[in-house]
Enzyme design. Sequence first.
Site, PDB file in Angstrom:
ATOM      1  N   GLN A 191      15.735  83.929  44.684  1.00  0.00           N
ATOM      2  CA  GLN A 191      16.976  83.694  45.411  1.00  0.00           C
ATOM      3  C   GLN A 191      18.118  84.465  44.772  1.00  0.00           C
ATOM      4  O   GLN A 191      18.483  84.215  43.624  1.00  0.00           O
ATOM      5  CB  GLN A 191      17.291  82.192  45.396  1.00  0.00           C
ATOM      6  CG  GLN A 191      18.613  81.811  46.022  1.00  0.00           C
ATOM      7  CD  GLN A 191      18.813  80.307  46.068  1.00  0.00           C
ATOM      8  OE1 GLN A 191      17.900  79.564  46.387  1.00  0.00           O
ATOM      9  NE2 GLN A 191      20.007  79.853  45.747  1.00  0.00           N
ATOM     10  N   TYR A 215      21.624  84.672  44.818  1.00  0.00           N
ATOM     11  CA  TYR A 215      22.919  84.085  45.187  1.00  0.00           C
ATOM     12  C   TYR A 215      23.965  84.307  44.091  1.00  0.00           C
ATOM     13  O   TYR A 215      24.913  85.049  44.256  1.00  0.00           O
ATOM     14  CB  TYR A 215      22.754  82.579  45.451  1.00  0.00           C
ATOM     15  CG  TYR A 215      22.376  82.215  46.864  1.00  0.00           C
ATOM     16  CD1 TYR A 215      21.806  83.137  47.724  1.00  0.00           C
ATOM     17  CD2 TYR A 215      22.575  80.932  47.344  1.00  0.00           C
ATOM     18  CE1 TYR A 215      21.457  82.796  49.013  1.00  0.00           C
ATOM     19  CE2 TYR A 215      22.232  80.575  48.633  1.00  0.00           C
ATOM     20  CZ  TYR A 215      21.670  81.505  49.475  1.00  0.00           C
ATOM     21  OH  TYR A 215      21.336  81.152  50.746  1.00  0.00           O
ATOM     22  N   GLU A 242      17.539  72.452  49.795  1.00  0.00           N
ATOM     23  CA  GLU A 242      17.210  72.451  48.374  1.00  0.00           C
ATOM     24  C   GLU A 242      16.899  71.059  47.864  1.00  0.00           C
ATOM     25  O   GLU A 242      16.269  70.896  46.842  1.00  0.00           O
ATOM     26  CB  GLU A 242      18.378  73.054  47.578  1.00  0.00           C
ATOM     27  CG  GLU A 242      17.984  73.563  46.224  1.00  0.00           C
ATOM     28  CD  GLU A 242      19.037  74.467  45.621  1.00  0.00           C
ATOM     29  OE1 GLU A 242      18.748  75.093  44.594  1.00  0.00           O
ATOM     30  OE2 GLU A 242      20.154  74.540  46.173  1.00  0.00           O
ATOM     31  N   SER A 279      27.565  73.143  40.298  1.00  0.00           N
ATOM     32  CA  SER A 279      28.089  72.333  39.203  1.00  0.00           C
ATOM     33  C   SER A 279      28.593  70.991  39.720  1.00  0.00           C
ATOM     34  O   SER A 279      28.854  70.804  40.913  1.00  0.00           O
ATOM     35  CB  SER A 279      29.233  73.073  38.511  1.00  0.00           C
ATOM     36  OG  SER A 279      30.352  73.169  39.374  1.00  0.00           O
TER      37      SER A 279
END
Length: 384
Positions: free
Chosen positions: A115, A117, A236, A361
């Site tokens: 991925q 990102y 996810e 986060s």
Amino acid sequence: MEFGFTPQDEEFRAEARAWLAAHAGDARDRRSWERALGKAGWIGLGWPEDGYGNRTATLTQQVAWAEEYARSAAPPRSGHIGENLLAPTLLAHGTDDQKARFLPPIAAGDELWCQGYSEPGAGSDLAGVRTAAAREPAGTHYRITGQKIWTSLAHEADWCFVLARTEPGSHRHHGLSLLLVPMDQPGRIEVRPIRQLTGTSEFNEVFFDGARARVEHVVGGEGGGWRVAMSLLGFERGVSTLAQQIGFAAELERVVRTAVETGTADDPVVRDLLVRQWAELRAMRWNALRTLGSTGDAGAPSVAKLLWAGWHQRLGELAMLARGAAATVGPVDWSPAAPYELDALQHLFLFSRADTIYGGSDQIQRTIIAERVLGLPREPKGAA
């Protein structure tokens, strides 16, 4: 939702447990293991049955498979990103040609994905990505230039889905596209492993220097990258969260056993912390079951991430309390010539320091809940 396992689910669970017991020890490496899973039809259980080479399973059967996998001695998965992130995204946003090209190799365990990102200047702030993709004069390909970081398993992957800026001069979530990029491009893609506190290198930096991606491999159309990327992040969490909690339970059991062996369990403060960890894990499981299969709950993934990240980090700290002073030293036979080694609880403590950062986060998760669920005023742009 009402959640329970039917007799048919338990039959499915027994089949999964028996297959894993018979085959988990045969895995030579992670890639061959993915192919063994694909051959037996264990990849893509949550996809529709539409000629992609997968078999389908109900939601409760997917949970049973995930739980049995977590309980088994099976190797860590390399195909998770393709199976559980990219595939649902293609099913929701991809063209028929994209589905026909990419889903069968994922189901067979033949192609692994990573991925693309996060970037050095755009970690949790995904809208700040600067990696650029420009169309070549012929119009058949994009050329991609930029850098991604913390890219899980990039050193093993055949393909990467990359969020890049395809509209020059665009800002924030405008002008982004999601491109499917082959990793086998020597001189155009460089992968550099990142050595962590644990001594391992699951994460990587990836540098794109004119890497090429076909125009027909843009998912959701040019400029639709932000919508597709947000949809992908919604996949996810889910069934995998329940499997993750099986692993958490095993780690907690190890910490309790260590506390008893070292005598630290005699400390009432440590005992209280152990009981609290057990109770919070049970609450996380029921929350995951409550939200499993629900739709329209924009905050559910963020709540789940906040719950497990903080819990797992506290477990790592508790593991060091349970070990006592011995937690601060390495193996008895350590020498400068020996490789960097950690025991399971030391690895748990060090790796879990990042739990509240990666995957979004804690600060970002709280902002999502505040703005998208509670309807609070949006955070001012450019705020410190």
